[in-house]
Scaffold this active site. Sequence first.
Site, PDB file in Angstrom:
ATOM      1  N   HIS A   1      -3.101  -3.295   8.022  1.00  0.00           N
ATOM      2  CA  HIS A   1      -4.175  -3.556   7.063  1.00  0.00           C
ATOM      3  C   HIS A   1      -4.803  -2.242   6.619  1.00  0.00           C
ATOM      4  O   HIS A   1      -5.006  -1.338   7.425  1.00  0.00           O
ATOM      5  CB  HIS A   1      -5.239  -4.459   7.698  1.00  0.00           C
TER       6      HIS A   1
ATOM      7  N   LYS B   1      -5.382  -9.137  -7.949  1.00  0.00           N
ATOM      8  CA  LYS B   1      -6.130  -8.634  -6.804  1.00  0.00           C
ATOM      9  C   LYS B   1      -7.205  -7.672  -7.302  1.00  0.00           C
ATOM     10  O   LYS B   1      -6.946  -6.837  -8.177  1.00  0.00           O
ATOM     11  CB  LYS B   1      -5.195  -7.925  -5.824  1.00  0.00           C
TER      12      LYS B   1
ATOM     13  N   HIS C   1       0.770  -1.244   0.000  1.00  0.00           N
ATOM     14  CA  HIS C   1       0.000   0.000   0.000  1.00  0.00           C
ATOM     15  C   HIS C   1       0.803   1.297   0.000  1.00  0.00           C
ATOM     16  O   HIS C   1       0.185   2.367   0.032  1.00  0.00           O
ATOM     17  CB  HIS C   1      -0.940   0.012   1.211  1.00  0.00           C
TER      18      HIS C   1
END
Length: 214
Positions: free
Chosen positions: A205, A132, A105
């Site tokens: 996350h 993804k 990310h």
Amino acid sequence: MSLPILGILRSVVPTLPYDNYIIRTREAFKFTQLELFIWEQTAASIFNWREVARLVQDSSSWEPLLEEIVMGLGPLLLVFLLGLGVTPLTLTQDDSRFKAFLTKHHDASPKGRNDRYCERMMKRRGLTSPCKDTNTFIHGIKDHIKAICGDNGNPHGGNLRISTSPFQVTTCKHRGGSFRPPCRYRATAGFRHIVIACENGLPVHFDESFFIRS
């Protein structure tokens, strides 16, 4: 009872009175069985026992040498292991998850932020086997992202935190069809608050659902 270091020593210097060495070690520091086991595991990885064997030429000189090793380093290693050696296993795992988070990310200085950017970055970051569906790249300084778990974030339910300041982001959305590579993505550039999950003060996350709703 034969512990790991005994096997190592037996294979190196068969003449050493190993059981006496273990007894003396335990008595000298009042080691519990667990502490003694930890000490032996550490010693096995730190000391070059073949070099010890080379230095020890006769049965009368081995004991002072090993006693000096234990007396000099035993307490320090035990403190290190019990104070910093067990806990770092968790810290190492957390650090590994944080690095995985950054791989998925974080892109500090993006080029383009268009469809080709997404297709290039998704492949480069290993997110295309299979393709993804959605992934967001956060742009900027990684310490600012990390700070969301501290003073740059507010609770957002459970272990989630929402950033107090907005970030430049690029969301890559799979165009549909087969999820087998080559993967095709549609890029959406934005500037907004983000939500991440934190564990032990580290991001682990990214909440894609919040980003999609906002």
